[in-house]
Design a protein around this motif. Structure first.
Motif, PDB file in Angstrom:
ATOM      1  N   LEU A  91       0.936  -1.086  -0.057  1.00  0.00           N
ATOM      2  CA  LEU A  91       0.210  -0.084   0.010  1.00  0.00           C
ATOM      3  C   LEU A  91       0.931   1.160  -0.113  1.00  0.00           C
ATOM      4  O   LEU A  91       2.135   0.912   0.127  1.00  0.00           O
ATOM      5  CB  LEU A  91      -0.753   0.027   1.249  1.00  0.00           C
ATOM      6  CG  LEU A  91      -0.519   0.189   2.535  1.00  0.00           C
ATOM      7  CD1 LEU A  91      -0.153   1.318   2.959  1.00  0.00           C
ATOM      8  CD2 LEU A  91      -1.625  -0.573   3.507  1.00  0.00           C
ATOM      9  N   VAL A  92       0.341   2.607  -0.137  1.00  0.00           N
ATOM     10  CA  VAL A  92       0.973   3.812  -0.417  1.00  0.00           C
ATOM     11  C   VAL A  92       0.405   4.774   0.534  1.00  0.00           C
ATOM     12  O   VAL A  92      -1.067   4.687   0.613  1.00  0.00           O
ATOM     13  CB  VAL A  92       1.426   4.120  -1.860  1.00  0.00           C
ATOM     14  CG1 VAL A  92       2.361   3.342  -2.317  1.00  0.00           C
ATOM     15  CG2 VAL A  92      -0.049   4.349  -2.618  1.00  0.00           C
ATOM     16  N   VAL A  93       0.988   5.699   1.164  1.00  0.00           N
ATOM     17  CA  VAL A  93       0.543   6.594   1.789  1.00  0.00           C
ATOM     18  C   VAL A  93       1.435   8.034   1.310  1.00  0.00           C
ATOM     19  O   VAL A  93       2.240   7.971   0.397  1.00  0.00           O
ATOM     20  CB  VAL A  93       0.598   6.438   3.304  1.00  0.00           C
ATOM     21  CG1 VAL A  93      -0.455   5.570   3.863  1.00  0.00           C
ATOM     22  CG2 VAL A  93       1.821   6.088   3.932  1.00  0.00           C
ATOM     23  N   ASN A  94       1.157   9.137   1.971  1.00  0.00           N
ATOM     24  CA  ASN A  94       1.666  10.144   1.467  1.00  0.00           C
ATOM     25  C   ASN A  94       3.223  10.579   1.789  1.00  0.00           C
ATOM     26  O   ASN A  94       3.850  11.673   1.126  1.00  0.00           O
ATOM     27  CB  ASN A  94       0.835  11.556   1.970  1.00  0.00           C
ATOM     28  CG  ASN A  94       0.897  11.674   3.475  1.00  0.00           C
ATOM     29  OD1 ASN A  94       1.627  11.039   4.006  1.00  0.00           O
ATOM     30  ND2 ASN A  94       0.007  12.665   3.898  1.00  0.00           N
ATOM     31  N   ASN A  95       3.774   9.934   2.781  1.00  0.00           N
ATOM     32  CA  ASN A  95       5.394   9.983   2.818  1.00  0.00           C
ATOM     33  C   ASN A  95       5.763   8.756   3.655  1.00  0.00           C
ATOM     34  O   ASN A  95       5.000   8.118   4.315  1.00  0.00           O
ATOM     35  CB  ASN A  95       5.918  11.275   3.125  1.00  0.00           C
ATOM     36  CG  ASN A  95       5.583  11.583   4.660  1.00  0.00           C
ATOM     37  OD1 ASN A  95       4.971  10.980   5.610  1.00  0.00           O
ATOM     38  ND2 ASN A  95       5.585  12.948   4.961  1.00  0.00           N
ATOM     39  N   ASN A  96       7.108   8.571   3.736  1.00  0.00           N
ATOM     40  CA  ASN A  96       7.491   7.427   4.592  1.00  0.00           C
ATOM     41  C   ASN A  96       7.637   7.659   6.013  1.00  0.00           C
ATOM     42  O   ASN A  96       7.057   6.568   6.911  1.00  0.00           O
ATOM     43  CB  ASN A  96       8.946   7.305   4.320  1.00  0.00           C
ATOM     44  CG  ASN A  96       9.515   5.969   5.001  1.00  0.00           C
ATOM     45  OD1 ASN A  96       8.875   4.905   4.786  1.00  0.00           O
ATOM     46  ND2 ASN A  96      10.517   6.090   5.815  1.00  0.00           N
ATOM     47  N   ALA A  97       7.320   9.185   6.656  1.00  0.00           N
ATOM     48  CA  ALA A  97       7.180   9.224   8.078  1.00  0.00           C
ATOM     49  C   ALA A  97       5.460   8.714   8.273  1.00  0.00           C
ATOM     50  O   ALA A  97       5.281   8.099   9.366  1.00  0.00           O
ATOM     51  CB  ALA A  97       7.108  10.539   8.184  1.00  0.00           C
ATOM     52  N   ALA A  98       4.657   8.754   7.314  1.00  0.00           N
ATOM     53  CA  ALA A  98       3.296   8.388   7.472  1.00  0.00           C
ATOM     54  C   ALA A  98       3.021   7.212   7.456  1.00  0.00           C
ATOM     55  O   ALA A  98       2.480   6.193   8.233  1.00  0.00           O
ATOM     56  CB  ALA A  98       2.382   8.954   6.446  1.00  0.00           C
ATOM     57  N   GLY A 107       9.385   6.997  -1.654  1.00  0.00           N
ATOM     58  CA  GLY A 107       9.158   7.125  -3.160  1.00  0.00           C
ATOM     59  C   GLY A 107       9.975   8.135  -3.886  1.00  0.00           C
ATOM     60  O   GLY A 107      10.232   8.043  -4.995  1.00  0.00           O
ATOM     61  N   ASP A 108      10.118   9.204  -3.271  1.00  0.00           N
ATOM     62  CA  ASP A 108      10.786  10.291  -3.745  1.00  0.00           C
ATOM     63  C   ASP A 108      12.311  10.381  -3.567  1.00  0.00           C
ATOM     64  O   ASP A 108      13.001  11.600  -3.741  1.00  0.00           O
ATOM     65  CB  ASP A 108       9.979  11.774  -3.370  1.00  0.00           C
ATOM     66  CG  ASP A 108       9.997  12.013  -1.983  1.00  0.00           C
ATOM     67  OD1 ASP A 108      10.317  11.080  -1.049  1.00  0.00           O
ATOM     68  OD2 ASP A 108       9.917  13.214  -1.506  1.00  0.00           O
ATOM     69  N   GLN A 145       6.679  11.842  -4.398  1.00  0.00           N
ATOM     70  CA  GLN A 145       6.486  11.904  -2.447  1.00  0.00           C
ATOM     71  C   GLN A 145       5.641  10.917  -2.436  1.00  0.00           C
ATOM     72  O   GLN A 145       4.429  11.178  -2.593  1.00  0.00           O
ATOM     73  CB  GLN A 145       6.427  13.271  -1.955  1.00  0.00           C
ATOM     74  CG  GLN A 145       6.204  13.174  -0.384  1.00  0.00           C
ATOM     75  CD  GLN A 145       5.842  14.339   0.095  1.00  0.00           C
ATOM     76  OE1 GLN A 145       6.696  15.441   0.036  1.00  0.00           O
ATOM     77  NE2 GLN A 145       4.796  14.469   0.838  1.00  0.00           N
ATOM     78  N   CYS A 146       6.007   9.945  -1.596  1.00  0.00           N
ATOM     79  CA  CYS A 146       5.095   9.013  -1.023  1.00  0.00           C
ATOM     80  C   CYS A 146       5.704   8.068  -0.046  1.00  0.00           C
ATOM     81  O   CYS A 146       6.831   8.049  -0.201  1.00  0.00           O
ATOM     82  CB  CYS A 146       4.384   7.944  -2.096  1.00  0.00           C
ATOM     83  SG  CYS A 146       5.458   7.129  -3.060  1.00  0.00           S
ATOM     84  N   GLY A 147       5.034   7.375   0.743  1.00  0.00           N
ATOM     85  CA  GLY A 147       5.675   6.444   1.828  1.00  0.00           C
ATOM     86  C   GLY A 147       5.183   4.851   1.155  1.00  0.00           C
ATOM     87  O   GLY A 147       3.928   4.808   1.085  1.00  0.00           O
TER      88      GLY A 147
END
Length: 465
Positions: A146-153, A291-292, A299-301
């Motif tokens: 799955l993917v979210v809006n950055n790696n911290a998330a 992702g970035d 930018q994504c997590g």
């Protein structure tokens, strides 16, 4: 009522100005509302500043002043720059550049309705992660993704879904802080977990984990120290051994790779960085990465791993708050498709293309540009081609340097380095270098040949001293 001073009357009225062709053109270009506001402010300022003997601005002066203000107001805050800092994945400059395929995919998603959460085969609501999940599974060997809006998330979601109200065991040597004061202990606290530190800063053994795992343990976590390195008398438990240890105690292993990559960079002449596939093969139940950065996408997590744990994250209430929009999903899918052809990847993916440029190639570029530098710049600075070292950036491969070349600018007598750097940052397309050894270095690693003419055109606008 007192009459206004005679000199005030010398200023043209707002109505009169609006009837003039120059101001009608400004209204067409910038909008009547913006022009009215700007003219009212200008006329008020001129009235306040008028003193006996001072010239009264004519309509031409007012039109030029209005245009300058309107242009400044309408100038985008987010602007293209020349990244000549020597840091390829510069966090402050937006990290990875999109490949052409991703730009096209993102543009298409912006311009038309898309099947973001619609299953075309079944004719009913679908799941947005499906557009990238199959590619991530194929490229990492994981069961689900799955993917979210950055790696911290991604880290936050994993910890909150798996371990809220319980303990997470982490080596003391992996309690990292990255840019923007992102700290693993803070993320754990905000996710509702209790941090259980084991080992020491430089040495952590299997027995340290074994002694810490208990009834309150929800997970073991391994954090890749991507932005620093500890050398010397060190010891860390290998991922495969740590996964076996965690599974023997009935708890999952969560591995945060930070930068993350989908290919072995050594195959392209860059130092090795742990891949997501390696982490999955070693037994990690969940693997998180950006992702970035080294992946070269938006930018994504990204979270990959075992289906039972991915499903728990997918069904968590916070997943909706952290989800990706259609534009970045479209761009990410396009980037992942490029990985199906590893042979052409270095040319198709800007991040890898920039990382793999050779010093000889960049040095030839420096010599070529040196011969074409504009006279206005050279009146205030001496220039030379010089060898230098670039870095990957964004916490990736922190002790590795990339042999590169730069234009080395040194101010002439009476000038200052800061003033020179300021003048380059003030250009319509700002040029950003770095100060080093009493010179301004313009590291050319990130200046691709297709941008050379634009770069020289910017330098030609540097005012002569």
């Amino acid at each position: 009522m007192l009459s206004p001073p005679p000199r005030w009357r010398a200023l043209p009225s707002l109505d009169r100005l609006l009837r003039q062709p120059a101001f009608a053109a400004l209204a067409d270009e910038f909008g009547r509302a913006s022009l009215l506001e700007t003219l009212r402010n200008l006329l008020a300022e001129y009235r306040a500043a008028l003193v006996p003997g001072a010239p009264v601005p004519d309509e031409g002066t007012l039109a030029e002043a209005a245009r300058e203000r309107l242009q400044a107001r309408m100038r985008p805050s987010l602007r293209p720059v020349f990244n000549l800092t020597g840091t390829v994945l510069h966090t402050n400059l937006g990290r990875a550049l999109y490949p052409e395929a991703a730009i096209a995919a993102a543009t298409a998603a912006m311009a038309r309705p898309v099947n973001l959460e619609y299953d075309l085969g079944e004719g009913r609501r679908g799941e947005r992660d499906v557009h990238v999940e199959a590619w991530l599974v194929r490229l990492t060997g994981a069961e689900a993704a799955l993917v979210v809006n950055n790696n911290a998330a991604a880290v936050y979601l994993a910890l909150n879904a798996l371990a809220a109200g319980r303990e997470v065991v982490v080596s003391r040597g992996e309690l990292i802080e990255i840019g923007g004061s992102f700290r693993i202990p803070d993320i754990m606290a905000s996710a509702g977990c209790t941090l259980r530190e084991v080992g020491t800063t430089n040495r952590t053994h299997p027995r340290d984990y074994e002694g810490a795992i208990g009834e309150r343990t929800a997970a073991v976590m391994k954090v890749h120290a991507s932005n620093y390195a500890i050398q010397g008398f060190t010891c860390a438990v290998p991922p495969r051994e740590l996964a076996a240890l965690a599974h023997a105690r009935g708890v999952p292993l969560v591995e945060d790779l930070g930068c993350g990559t989908l290919v072995d960079l050594e195959a392209y002449g860059v130092a090795h960085e742990p891949t997501a596939a390696e982490a999955v093969a070693a037994g990690a139940d969940l693997v998180t990465f950006s992702g970035d950065k080294l992946l070269g996408g938006p930018q994504c997590g990204i979270v990959v791993g075992r289906r039972e744990w991915i499903d728990r994250l997918r069904n968590h209430p916070m997943k909706r708050a952290l989800r990706l929009d259609k534009v970045r999903l479209a761009a990410l899918e396009a980037v992942l498709r490029l990985y199906a052809d590893p042979q052409r990847l270095p040319q198709a993916l800007p991040t890898l293309r920039l990382l793999t440029r050779t010093r000889d190639e960049i040095r030839m570029q420096a010599e070529r540009l040196l011969a074409a530098l504009p006279a206005s710049l050279l009146q205030g600075a001496d220039a030379a081609a010089a060898d230098c070292a670039s870095q990957v950036g964004s916490g990736a491969l922190p002790v590795e340097s990339l042999p590169s070349a730069a234009l080395r600018l040194v101010p002439r007598a009476g000038g200052s380095l800061n003033a020179l750097a300021d003048s380059l940052r003030a250009l319509p397309v700002p040029v950003l270098g770095r100060l080093h050894d009493n010179a301004l270095l313009l590291d050319l690693r990130c200046l691709e040949p297709v941008r050379e003419a634009e770069f020289l055109a910017q330098l030609a606008q540097v005012p002569a001293p």
